[in-house]
Scaffold this motif. Structure first.
Motif, PDB file in Angstrom:
ATOM      1  N   THR A  22       0.799  -1.235   0.000  1.00  0.00           N
ATOM      2  CA  THR A  22       0.000   0.000   0.000  1.00  0.00           C
ATOM      3  C   THR A  22       0.829   1.281   0.000  1.00  0.00           C
ATOM      4  O   THR A  22       0.291   2.352  -0.278  1.00  0.00           O
ATOM      5  N   ARG A  23       2.113   1.225   0.306  1.00  0.00           N
ATOM      6  CA  ARG A  23       2.963   2.418   0.354  1.00  0.00           C
ATOM      7  C   ARG A  23       3.856   2.471  -0.888  1.00  0.00           C
ATOM      8  O   ARG A  23       4.756   1.645  -1.046  1.00  0.00           O
ATOM      9  N   ALA A  24       3.609   3.470  -1.731  1.00  0.00           N
ATOM     10  CA  ALA A  24       4.381   3.602  -2.969  1.00  0.00           C
ATOM     11  C   ALA A  24       5.862   3.825  -2.687  1.00  0.00           C
ATOM     12  O   ALA A  24       6.721   3.403  -3.469  1.00  0.00           O
ATOM     13  N   ARG A  25       6.168   4.476  -1.573  1.00  0.00           N
ATOM     14  CA  ARG A  25       7.571   4.743  -1.220  1.00  0.00           C
ATOM     15  C   ARG A  25       8.350   3.449  -0.954  1.00  0.00           C
ATOM     16  O   ARG A  25       9.580   3.463  -0.995  1.00  0.00           O
ATOM     17  N   LEU A  26       7.632   2.390  -0.652  1.00  0.00           N
ATOM     18  CA  LEU A  26       8.293   1.111  -0.345  1.00  0.00           C
ATOM     19  C   LEU A  26       8.419   0.202  -1.561  1.00  0.00           C
ATOM     20  O   LEU A  26       8.889  -0.923  -1.437  1.00  0.00           O
ATOM     21  N   HIS A  27       8.014   0.699  -2.730  1.00  0.00           N
ATOM     22  CA  HIS A  27       8.070  -0.117  -3.940  1.00  0.00           C
ATOM     23  C   HIS A  27       9.462  -0.068  -4.557  1.00  0.00           C
ATOM     24  O   HIS A  27       9.671   0.513  -5.624  1.00  0.00           O
ATOM     25  N   VAL A  28      10.416  -0.671  -3.871  1.00  0.00           N
ATOM     26  CA  VAL A  28      11.795  -0.768  -4.354  1.00  0.00           C
ATOM     27  C   VAL A  28      12.191  -2.231  -4.407  1.00  0.00           C
ATOM     28  O   VAL A  28      11.520  -3.094  -3.838  1.00  0.00           O
ATOM     29  N   MET A  83      10.922   1.005   6.387  1.00  0.00           N
ATOM     30  CA  MET A  83       9.821   0.312   7.051  1.00  0.00           C
ATOM     31  C   MET A  83       9.531   0.966   8.409  1.00  0.00           C
ATOM     32  O   MET A  83       8.371   1.154   8.792  1.00  0.00           O
ATOM     33  N   LYS A  84      10.581   1.309   9.119  1.00  0.00           N
ATOM     34  CA  LYS A  84      10.426   1.946  10.428  1.00  0.00           C
ATOM     35  C   LYS A  84       9.731   3.302  10.299  1.00  0.00           C
ATOM     36  O   LYS A  84       8.869   3.639  11.124  1.00  0.00           O
ATOM     37  N   ASN A  85      10.084   4.058   9.268  1.00  0.00           N
ATOM     38  CA  ASN A  85       9.448   5.357   9.055  1.00  0.00           C
ATOM     39  C   ASN A  85       7.953   5.207   8.773  1.00  0.00           C
ATOM     40  O   ASN A  85       7.135   5.992   9.271  1.00  0.00           O
ATOM     41  N   GLU A  86       7.599   4.213   7.971  1.00  0.00           N
ATOM     42  CA  GLU A  86       6.183   3.993   7.660  1.00  0.00           C
ATOM     43  C   GLU A  86       5.404   3.546   8.891  1.00  0.00           C
ATOM     44  O   GLU A  86       4.248   3.938   9.086  1.00  0.00           O
ATOM     45  N   LEU A  87       6.028   2.743   9.725  1.00  0.00           N
ATOM     46  CA  LEU A  87       5.375   2.317  10.965  1.00  0.00           C
ATOM     47  C   LEU A  87       5.151   3.510  11.897  1.00  0.00           C
ATOM     48  O   LEU A  87       4.102   3.614  12.553  1.00  0.00           O
TER      49      LEU A  87
END
Length: 289
Positions: free
Chosen positions: A27-33, A274-278
């Motif tokens: 669900t987080r585009a920033r994590l699509h790496v 991941m920590k930032n999104e949490l």
């Protein structure tokens, strides 16, 4: 009693933790790496381990109709996902090792096509090398094939990965030391000059690389520790030189589940994105409250 308490505890953590990791990445585009798609695949395998490993063991304690030995469906299904987790960890480790040791080559090498091949291989290899052959093993008519297959299974999916992971961990320790030394020199230079912005950015990249090193080293260490007992039990099963007690078997079961449960916790603590999104999710929920 301790077996059921720990078993259910780590099962719940594995299911919830890996589900959360998958949800965030999807669900987080920033994590699509690239790395996170490998993490997603590993989380899916660990989620399947959580769903298929301990619940049948718990049910079997009340019903004799469910077989939990090597001949039953539980063993073949749960170990398929267990070995898929191992294969996905190998893919993630190879990706991080290449990115850390050869960053310039990594950007050229890790194309979308190679990423898909890596992800597909992590799931197909256990199916071909374990699931399909296991259908013809563990019967009186195939005693010799069973012995060969068990030796092969333990070597490919448990012993060899453990040995390789120990080697990789040692290599990463040297890399981490080198990064720490470079970071110290850069910090000293910054304090002396007070202004070079490029050095500040370089230090930031060094710190991110060191965090990535810590994450993969911790995941590898946990894998090796959690599989020591399983390797010993398989050694006893194949060579008939020792007998694993029931308490040891229960400890091995708990360690397998724990291995799938702790990986999301490692991401939450050491994986920066991941920590930032949490944190954002927690702050958003706190604001709504």
């Amino acid at each position: 009693m301790w077996f059921f308490i720990l078993g259910w505890f780590f099962t719940v953590v594995a299911v919830l933790g890996n589900s959360l990791v998958m949800y965030l990445i999807i669900t987080r585009a920033r994590l699509h790496v690239t790395t996170n798609w490998l993490v997603l695949s590993l989380a899916l395998a660990d989620l399947c381990v959580g769903l298929t490993y301990f619940p049948p063991l718990f049910i079997s304690s009340f019903s004799r109709e469910l077989s939990i030995d090597h001949t039953g469906l539980w063993f073949k299904l749960s170990h398929t996902f267990l070995y898929s987790s191992s294969s996905n960890l190998c893919a993630l480790t190879a990706d991080r090792f290449l990115a850390i040791t050869m960053p310039l080559k990594y950007t050229v090498f890790m194309t979308r096509k190679r990423l898909i091949i890596s992800l597909a291989s992590a799931w197909i290899v256990p199916l071909i090398l374990f699931t399909l052959p296991s259908i013809f093993t563990y019967s009186n008519n195939n005693a010799s094939f069973t012995f060969i297959f068990e030796t092969f299974r333990v070597s490919v999916f448990q012993l060899i990965p453990s040995v390789l992971f120990v080697f990789v961990t040692g290599r990463l320790c040297f890399i981490a030391r080198d990064i720490a030394q470079k970071e110290s020199l850069l910090l000293a230079q910054i304090r002396f000059n007070f202004k070079p912005q490029e050095n500040v950015l370089t230090v930031k990249k060094q710190r991110e690389k060191r965090a990535s090193l810590k994450m993969i080293m911790l995941i590898i260490l946990l894998f090796v520790l959690c599989h020591i007992g399983g390797n010993y039990r398989c050694f006893c099963f194949v060579f008939k030189l020792c007998v694993a007690s029931e308490n040891l078997k229960n400890v091995i079961h708990v360690l397998f589940i724990m291995n799938s449960a702790v990986n999301p916790l490692v991401y939450a603590v050491l994986k920066k994105d991941m920590k930032n999104e949490l944190k954002k999710m927690a702050l958003k929920r706190h604001c709504h409250c």
